[in-house]
Every structure is written in C-alpha cells, then in structure tokens.
Design a protein around this motif. Structure first.
Motif, short mmCIF file in Angstrom:
data_model
loop_
_atom_site.label_atom_id
_atom_site.label_comp_id
_atom_site.label_asym_id
_atom_site.label_seq_id
_atom_site.Cartn_x
_atom_site.Cartn_y
_atom_site.Cartn_z
N GLY A 280 0.83 -1.19 0.00
CA GLY A 280 0.00 0.00 0.00
C GLY A 280 0.86 1.24 0.00
N ALA A 281 0.25 2.37 0.34
CA ALA A 281 0.99 3.63 0.34
C ALA A 281 2.12 3.63 1.34
CB ALA A 281 0.03 4.79 0.62
N THR A 282 1.91 2.98 2.50
CA THR A 282 2.93 2.96 3.56
C THR A 282 3.33 1.55 3.96
OG1 THR A 282 1.21 3.09 5.27
CG2 THR A 282 2.15 5.17 4.47
N THR A 283 2.87 0.55 3.24
CA THR A 283 3.17 -0.83 3.61
C THR A 283 3.75 -1.58 2.42
OG1 THR A 283 0.93 -1.57 3.01
CG2 THR A 283 1.30 -0.87 5.29
N THR A 284 4.45 -2.67 2.72
CA THR A 284 5.05 -3.53 1.71
C THR A 284 4.61 -4.96 1.94
OG1 THR A 284 6.99 -2.08 1.59
CG2 THR A 284 7.22 -4.31 0.69
N ALA A 285 4.16 -5.61 0.91
CA ALA A 285 3.71 -6.99 1.02
C ALA A 285 4.83 -7.88 1.55
CB ALA A 285 3.23 -7.50 -0.33
N GLY A 286 4.47 -8.77 2.48
CA GLY A 286 5.45 -9.68 3.04
C GLY A 286 6.16 -9.17 4.27
N GLU A 287 5.89 -7.93 4.67
CA GLU A 287 6.47 -7.41 5.90
C GLU A 287 5.49 -7.58 7.05
OE1 GLU A 287 7.76 -3.39 5.35
OE2 GLU A 287 9.47 -3.97 4.10
N ALA A 288 6.02 -7.64 8.26
CA ALA A 288 5.17 -7.83 9.44
C ALA A 288 5.73 -7.02 10.60
CB ALA A 288 5.10 -9.31 9.83
N GLU A 289 4.83 -6.49 11.41
CA GLU A 289 5.20 -5.71 12.58
C GLU A 289 4.79 -6.47 13.84
OE1 GLU A 289 4.10 -1.47 12.29
OE2 GLU A 289 3.36 -1.95 10.27
N CYS A 290 5.58 -6.30 14.88
CA CYS A 290 5.31 -6.98 16.15
C CYS A 290 5.44 -5.96 17.29
CB CYS A 290 6.31 -8.13 16.36
SG CYS A 290 5.93 -9.22 17.75
N ARG A 291 4.47 -5.99 18.21
CA ARG A 291 4.48 -5.06 19.34
C ARG A 291 4.17 -5.82 20.62
NH1 ARG A 291 4.85 0.04 17.42
NH2 ARG A 291 4.35 0.98 19.40
N TYR A 292 4.53 -5.20 21.75
CA TYR A 292 4.28 -5.85 23.04
C TYR A 292 4.04 -4.81 24.11
CZ TYR A 292 8.96 -4.70 24.83
OH TYR A 292 10.08 -4.04 25.27
N ALA A 293 3.44 -5.27 25.21
CA ALA A 293 3.24 -4.45 26.40
C ALA A 293 3.56 -5.30 27.62
CB ALA A 293 1.80 -3.95 26.47
N SER A 294 4.33 -4.74 28.56
CA SER A 294 4.67 -5.44 29.80
C SER A 294 4.27 -4.57 30.98
CB SER A 294 6.18 -5.73 29.86
OG SER A 294 6.57 -6.61 28.83
N PHE A 295 3.84 -5.21 32.07
CA PHE A 295 3.45 -4.47 33.26
C PHE A 295 3.51 -5.40 34.47
CE2 PHE A 295 -0.25 -6.12 31.06
CZ PHE A 295 -0.95 -6.79 32.05
N PRO A 296 3.65 -4.84 35.69
CA PRO A 296 3.68 -5.68 36.89
C PRO A 296 2.34 -6.37 37.09
CG PRO A 296 4.55 -3.48 37.33
CD PRO A 296 3.91 -3.42 35.98
N ILE A 297 2.39 -7.59 37.60
CA ILE A 297 1.16 -8.32 37.90
C ILE A 297 0.31 -7.50 38.88
CG2 ILE A 297 0.22 -10.40 39.02
CD1 ILE A 297 2.62 -11.93 37.94
N GLY A 298 -0.94 -7.28 38.54
CA GLY A 298 -1.84 -6.49 39.37
C GLY A 298 -1.87 -5.02 39.04
N ASP A 299 -1.04 -4.57 38.08
CA ASP A 299 -1.00 -3.15 37.74
C ASP A 299 -1.00 -2.96 36.22
OD1 ASP A 299 -0.84 -0.41 37.88
OD2 ASP A 299 1.31 -0.36 38.36
N PRO A 300 -2.05 -3.36 35.52
CA PRO A 300 -2.07 -3.23 34.05
C PRO A 300 -2.07 -1.79 33.57
CG PRO A 300 -4.23 -3.88 34.87
CD PRO A 300 -3.29 -3.97 36.04
N ASP A 301 -2.45 -0.83 34.44
CA ASP A 301 -2.43 0.58 34.02
C ASP A 301 -1.01 1.07 33.75
OD1 ASP A 301 -5.18 0.80 34.19
OD2 ASP A 301 -5.14 1.39 36.30
N ALA A 302 0.00 0.34 34.24
CA ALA A 302 1.40 0.74 34.02
C ALA A 302 1.92 0.30 32.65
CB ALA A 302 2.28 0.16 35.12
N ALA A 303 1.09 -0.38 31.87
CA ALA A 303 1.54 -0.90 30.58
C ALA A 303 1.61 0.21 29.53
CB ALA A 303 0.59 -1.99 30.10
N HIS A 304 2.57 0.10 28.66
CA HIS A 304 2.60 0.94 27.45
C HIS A 304 3.21 0.10 26.33
CE1 HIS A 304 6.56 1.69 29.31
NE2 HIS A 304 7.00 1.91 28.09
N GLU A 305 2.59 0.19 25.16
CA GLU A 305 3.02 -0.66 24.05
C GLU A 305 4.27 -0.10 23.39
OE1 GLU A 305 0.98 -0.61 20.25
OE2 GLU A 305 -0.50 0.76 21.10
#
Length: 606
Positions: A280-305
């Motif tokens: 597409g305009a900003t994408t290329t066929a065959g490419e893939a993106e991966c993201r993650y979020a980590s946070f302390p157990i019991g505190d999901p509000d501290a997560a940021h991707e």
C-alpha cells in the motif's frame, strides 16, 4: 582454462540436481549457542499449530498436528525420546474433518488431554479426548463446547482446577468469548459460559497462585483492533475491569497474529503482530510488525506498548548470560529491525523469565532466510534473544514449551511444496543437542549444495565485474599505446596504475552505491566495537597495498644497474644504442640470466 570452467560448471549442475532431488534435509542448520539442530519428525498438509507437550523430566516429548491425506483428514501423534528419536509415530483413530488448533495437555497422571477443532464454518466445534502415556485413546472424543455456536479460536491450559479453556465465536452478531472447564479425564466440569461480550482471539496463562490472566481482541469499528487484558476469577467465572494495552489499524489486506500472553516472576507480557499481504501507500507486502506491552502483575495501568525489534543479522552478536532457562549466551535486541517478525507464542506457565518464540527474517550479502527466535523477558524490557532454529527458506508456526528441568523444547513448520509442510523439533536439552549435532549424510548434501550455489552466484557476477573493470582496462590500454612503457620502476606507469585503481573504485561505487562500504567481507561476523574500525581500515589497506605495490616492484636494490651484489641479468651489445641511427643495427654478443651465460656469439671476443 576453458576446460576447467566447463568441468566446474558441470560439477555445480550435477550437485544442484542431486541436492534438489534429495528433498529437504532431515536436520536444519545449527542456529547458534545452546540449541540443537532441528530434526524432521513428520509431515502435514495444513499450515496450522502444532501441539507440543514435554514431560516434566524432559525424557519424553509428545507432539500432535492436523494433517490431510488421500485417506482423509486425521490427527497425527508422535513421541520422541530424550535424544529426539521417534518412539511412536501414527495417526490417531479419530474421525475428524478439517482439524485445526491441536493441543496436548498433561492430565497429572502421565496421560494427556487432546483438544482440537473439527468441522467447517458454522459446524466447527471443540472436542476433547483422553490419551495414555503411549498416545493410545482412553476415551472417545467428546464435543465440549456444547453451545450450538461455531468455535473459531481457543486457548487451553492445564491448571489446578483441571483444564481451563477460553474460546471465541467470531460471527458479527454472535461474537464473544466463552469459558469452559474440563476435568483431568477430558470431561466437561463447568460448561461454556459467555464471559467477554464482543471479544475474539482469547489467550491466557495461569500464575503460580492459580489466577488466570486473559488477553483478547475487541474491534470497535471496521479495521480497528484493540488489545485488552483482564484477570479472571475462576470461582465466579468473571473477568475484572478490562484494560486497553494497545491499538492499531488492520487493513483488509493484512492478517493478525495473537495476542499471546506470557508470565515472568513479577510481570505480565502481551505480544501481538500483523502481516501485510499486499503493498500500500505505507506498507510492503510480506512485511510484518510486532508489538508488546509489559506491566507488573496487578497493575495493568502501568503498561505501554512498544515495538519488538529483532536484528536481521543471521549471526547474532552473543554475550555471556545466565537466567531461569538453560542458556549461556544472549544477543541484545536492537541494531536494526527485521522487516518480518510475526507468529508469536509463549511457553506455557509462569517462570522466573517468560520466553517467547517468534518467526523473523534475516538477510546479509550471502542471501536471506528465516529464523525462529527465542526472546527472554523478565522486566519491562527483553533481556535478550537467541536464534533457536534456522531454516534455509521459511520457518513458521513456532510452538515453545519448558520442562521441569529448565530445558526448552521447540516445534515449527517448514514449507516443502504445495500444501506440504515438514514438522521440525529442536531443544536445549544436552542429550538432544549431542544426538542431533553428529554429522550425517544430510550435512554432506547441504555442503555440496552450498558450494554449488556459491559457484553459481560467483559466475553470475562475471558480467557485472566486466562492467566495473571496463574503464580502468581501457585507460591502461590507452596509456600503454601512448607511452609504450609498462615497467613499474618508472614514475609514469606507477601513476597510471594509481589512476586505474581510482577508476575501478569509482566504477564499483556507481554499481553498488548503497552497499559499497557495507559489503566488506566478514563484516557481519565481527563485534560491533570492531566493525566500525574495520570499515574504515579495509579500504585504506586495499589502497595502500595496491598503490604501494608500484613502489614495492621498483626493486631498485637488486636491479637497475651493474653493481656488485645485484642480479646479473644483462645483455652485452655490439654497439652503443645511442650512437646508432637504428637500434636494429646492434647485435647481441652475450646474455646472462642469474649470472649464467645463456647465449654467446661466436665472434663476441669475450
């Protein structure tokens, strides 16, 4: 010379034909430290997930996968010993239709619970069966979803309460996530209950205290993907308040993988990815993106991707490390990002570190390929990663599991033709590493193939080499015709050679403008601290050697005059050339080579 070239090309063609007809090697290349080579354990016709369940002691590994044969659809079962040798390999006597998403879970008594999807479209249902330690059926499969709705995706884990399952129906009007619990014989203990409205793609883990941590996808609008998380109360069978971990736009020409959830000692880690199937305009066929979020157990509000970035280098730069699992070296993340990182999957359970498997692309001057990476996470940031499996072409659908001794076990698929996939297995266990590390006939074939391919690539560079040698070659011819002198003892030829070298470098730069410097040999094998110095020193050394050779070849301490101690290579003429009207009038009276007379005229008078 022509005969040698013909023989070499014939040998290369023969090697390619032999290795091409030999099929995929029985073992994959060695990926790096701490991991065995991969061994082929079976073949399937479905690009789906593999079930992997090592026993606690790591002495036996159970695998299962869906397959389609001429005799019909079935589920294949395999059992490996500690040296990765097949001790059982058979199709299970179960009637299935288009089976998908196979799980093998321990029943706590040495047996296994088999879960799988069977059916097409609206008729797809979730089934469970009980197997013994040898993979034999103890009970007939039973439909366990029991709602009348199609089961599109699900996740299953062995927990203190039995076998917990979260499944989703992805229909536009009926979508939602259901919870189901089985006993350790595969029978329904708590029937399916809707626990997340409008949710799809559930995944979860149980921590050491018995709490369940759940992640899923919510789509508020067309092409919008929200990644959510909540804890699950097993007694009341209800989720806590959902927390948004990340969001992204998913086009109709892309496919999503995950989210998947893993647990380290004090952290929750959620990973998701998506692959672009068209440009597409900003994408290329065959490419893939991966993201993650980590946070302390019991505190999901501290997560940021944030993005998960694995370098595209085939040979990671490892450094000594130790941790919860059996590894001795880790490579840091960063230093470039692979254009293809996808199909994430965590090892089940809670460990001091969470370990994630992903497929990712690698490339260098010698070519491209794929690896399965094992990424180790403990806090907010990954500790590092290893190449856990190497494929000559493609490695997909990695599944990771840990045994009770801290050893890791990995299974994945490699395409082998139209609707054909080979199932591979690898491990960090010492016995498997030793057994799979012994050289074999497949290594000989792989080496022959690599040599033939290298020769073919070298031959393909010949036309390009002619192009970048053209200018310096023409310059030297013009100079020799104009000056009629070629000895490097003179200043003129030395300057001409220097100009030819400069023309050669300029020509090569215009042919390879982006990779001229980075194409230095072995640059990908050097530590980062040395690579920069090497890139600067190598061109300087080449220039000094080539241009300085004009002075080295001067040899003025051994030739150039008739003196004691110099080489006696000389000719005695009858006349002084500078006094004759034509040099042709002079006769050769005596010739010495190395101090020995090789010719003497009869009337020389010497």
């Amino acid at each position: 010379m022509a005969r040698i070239v013909r023989v070499a090309m014939l040998a290369a063609l023969t090697a390619v034909l032999i290795t091409g007809c030999a099929g995929t090697p029985a073992r994959s290349p060695r990926p790096g430290p701490d991991w065995s080579r991969g061994t082929k354990v079976g073949e399937c016709a479905v690009n789906g997930t593999i079930a992997l369940c090592p026993e606690a002691a790591g002495r036996t590994i159970h695998l299962a996968w869906p397959e389609a044969t001429e005799e019909g659809d079935r589920i294949h079962y395999a059992r490996l010993d500690s040296q990765a040798r097949l001790s059982a390999d058979r199709a299970l006597p179960i009637a299935v239709r288009s089976p998908l998403q196979v799980y093998l879970l321990p029943d706590g008594a040495g047996g296994l619970i088999l879960c799988y999807l069977s059916g097409i479209g609206e008729s797809r249902r979730l089934y469970a069966a009980h197997l013994d330690a040898e993979g034999a059926l103890l009970s007939e499969p039973e439909e366990v979803s029991q709602t009348g709705l199609a089961v599109d995706e699900y996740a299953a884990r062995a927990t203190d309460g039995g076998i917990d399952i979260f499944w989703s129906n992805n229909g536009y009007h009926t979508r939602g996530i259901y919870h189901l619990r089985l006993d350790l014989a595969g029978r329904v203990l708590a029937p399916s209950k809707l626990v997340v409205e409008k949710g799809i793609s559930p995944h979860f883990q149980a921590d050491r205290s018995g709490r369940l941590h759940l992640t899923w996808v919510y789509e508020p609008g067309h092409g919008e993907e929200h990644i959510l998380y909540a804890e699950f109360d097993s007694e009341r069978r209800e989720t806590s308040q959902a927390t948004l971990l990340g969001r992204f736009a998913l086009s109709s020409s892309a496919t999503r993988f995950g989210p998947v959830l893993g647990l380290s000692r004090e952290q929750v880690h959620v990973v998701w990815a998506w692959e672009h199937l068209a440009s597409g305009a900003t994408t290329t066929a065959g490419e893939a993106e991966c993201r993650y979020a980590s946070f302390p157990i019991g505190d999901p509000d501290a997560a940021h991707e944030r993005p998960l970035a694995l370098p595209p280098a085939p040979q990671p730069r490892y450094a000594p490390a130790s941790g919860a699992f059996a590894y001795s070296e880790l490579a840091p993340l960063g230093g470039g990002t692979s254009a293809l990182i996808y199909m994430p999957g965590f090892a089940p359970g809670q460990h001091d570190e969470a370990v994630l498997a992903v497929s990712y692309a690698v490339s260098d001057r010698s070519g491209s390929g794929m690896r399965v990476g094992a990424v180790y996470l403990e806090g907010d940031e990954p500790r590092g990663y290893q190449a856990a499996a190497a494929a000559r072409r493609v490695a997909v659908r990695p599944v990771l599991a840990a045994d009770g001794t801290g050893q890791l076990h990995l299974a994945w698929l490699q395409p082998a033709g139209f609707r054909r996939y080979h199932v591979y297995y690898a491990s960090t266990a010492p016995e498997a590493r030793t057994a799979l590390g012994r050289p074999g006939s497949d290594d000989v074939l792989a080496a022959v193939y690599a040599a033939a391919w290298l020769l073919a690539r070298a031959a393909s560079m010949l036309p390009i080499a002619i192009v970048w040698l053209f200018l310096p070659f023409v310059w030297l011819i013009i100079y020799l015709f104009a000056r009629i002198e070629g000895e490097l003892s003179r200043r003129g030829p030395r300057i001409a050679l220097a100009v030819a070298i400069i023309l050669y470098v300029i020509s090569k730069f215009f042919i390879f403008p982006s990779g001229f410097v980075e194409a230095a040999p072995l640059i990908d094998r050097l530590p980062a601290a040395v690579a920069g110095v090497y890139l600067l020193a190598l061109p300087t050394a080449i220039a000094a050697f080539t241009m300085g050779s004009a002075y080295v070849n001067h040899l003025d301490d051994r030739t150039g005059s008739i003196e004691v101690g110099k080489l006696a290579d000389l000719v005695v003429l009858s006349d002084d050339l500078f006094e004759l009207d034509s040099p042709a009038r002079a006769r050769v009276l005596l010739t010495l080579v190395g101090g020995r007379v090789v010719y003497e005229a009869e009337d020389s008078g010497l």
